[in-house]
Design a protein around this motif. Structure first.
Motif, PDB file in Angstrom:
ATOM      1  N   LEU A   1       0.107  -7.708   4.362  1.00 54.92           N
ATOM      2  CA  LEU A   1       0.132  -6.247   4.268  1.00 54.92           C
ATOM      3  C   LEU A   1      -0.538  -5.778   2.978  1.00 54.92           C
ATOM      4  CD1 LEU A   1       3.759  -5.580   5.564  1.00 54.92           C
ATOM      5  CD2 LEU A   1       1.616  -5.072   6.744  1.00 54.92           C
ATOM      6  N   LYS A   2      -0.314  -6.544   1.905  1.00 52.19           N
ATOM      7  CA  LYS A   2      -0.905  -6.218   0.615  1.00 52.19           C
ATOM      8  C   LYS A   2      -2.440  -6.307   0.688  1.00 52.19           C
ATOM      9  CE  LYS A   2       0.167  -7.355  -4.183  1.00 52.19           C
ATOM     10  NZ  LYS A   2       0.801  -8.350  -5.034  1.00 52.19           N
TER      11      LYS A   2
ATOM     12  N   GLN B   1      -3.811  -3.290   2.424  1.00 51.52           N
ATOM     13  CA  GLN B   1      -3.801  -2.115   1.544  1.00 51.52           C
ATOM     14  C   GLN B   1      -4.958  -2.178   0.540  1.00 51.52           C
ATOM     15  OE1 GLN B   1      -1.977   0.686   1.945  1.00 51.52           O
ATOM     16  NE2 GLN B   1      -1.360  -0.381   3.815  1.00 51.52           N
TER      17      GLN B   1
ATOM     18  N   GLN C   1      -8.087  -1.197   2.340  1.00 53.26           N
ATOM     19  CA  GLN C   1      -8.135   0.261   2.480  1.00 53.26           C
ATOM     20  C   GLN C   1      -8.556   0.910   1.164  1.00 53.26           C
ATOM     21  OE1 GLN C   1      -5.101   2.736   4.736  1.00 53.26           O
ATOM     22  NE2 GLN C   1      -4.446   3.100   2.636  1.00 53.26           N
ATOM     23  N   LYS C   2      -8.008   0.394   0.062  1.00 52.41           N
ATOM     24  CA  LYS C   2      -8.316   0.941  -1.262  1.00 52.41           C
ATOM     25  C   LYS C   2      -9.819   0.795  -1.563  1.00 52.41           C
ATOM     26  CE  LYS C   2      -6.061   0.662  -5.788  1.00 52.41           C
ATOM     27  NZ  LYS C   2      -5.127  -0.158  -6.551  1.00 52.41           N
TER      28      LYS C   2
ATOM     29  N   LYS D   1       1.021  -1.734   8.954  1.00 49.09           N
ATOM     30  CA  LYS D   1       1.505  -0.979   7.772  1.00 49.09           C
ATOM     31  C   LYS D   1       2.958  -1.312   7.470  1.00 49.09           C
ATOM     32  CE  LYS D   1      -1.631   2.880   7.690  1.00 49.09           C
ATOM     33  NZ  LYS D   1      -1.829   4.293   7.920  1.00 49.09           N
TER      34      LYS D   1
END
Ligand SMILES: [Zn+2]
Length: 101
Positions: A13-14, A17, A20-21, A101
């Motif tokens: 999940l990290k 993210q 996405q960043k 998510k």
């Protein structure tokens, strides 16, 4: 058992993210550069060489954002998430339905 398959680990999940960043950062840089280039051209009028350099930088940003977009795969079945999303991590993988998510 099936519920376990539908959940990703904290590391996975990290990673999503982080992906996405990266997409948001490159998108934001590109979106800031476009009006800056147009306004700068209106003020100082680029020479042909400068215009080509600016074009190449913008092209590199677009290529980079495409590369980042399609670099991430679903951690479960390796389906490229770039086909399912524009900028943000989707809630679920459309291929295997794992929660992202
Ligand atoms: Zn999947």
């Amino acid at each position: 058992m099936e519920d376990e398959l539908k959940k990703l680990g904290a590391d996975e999940l990290k990673e999503l993210q982080l992906w996405q960043k990266r997409m948001i950062i490159v998108f934001a840089i590109t979106m800031v550069c476009l009006p800056v280039v147009v306004v700068t051209d209106l003020i100082i009028v680029f020479s042909r060489t400068e215009a080509w350099l600016v074009f190449l930088v913008l092209l590199a940003l677009v290529v980079l954002s495409g590369f980042i977009q399609f670099s991430q795969r679903c951690p479960r079945y390796s389906y490229r998430l770039g086909f399912q999303s524009r900028l943000l991590v989707p809630d679920n993988c459309k291929r295997c339905d794992v929660g992202l998510k």
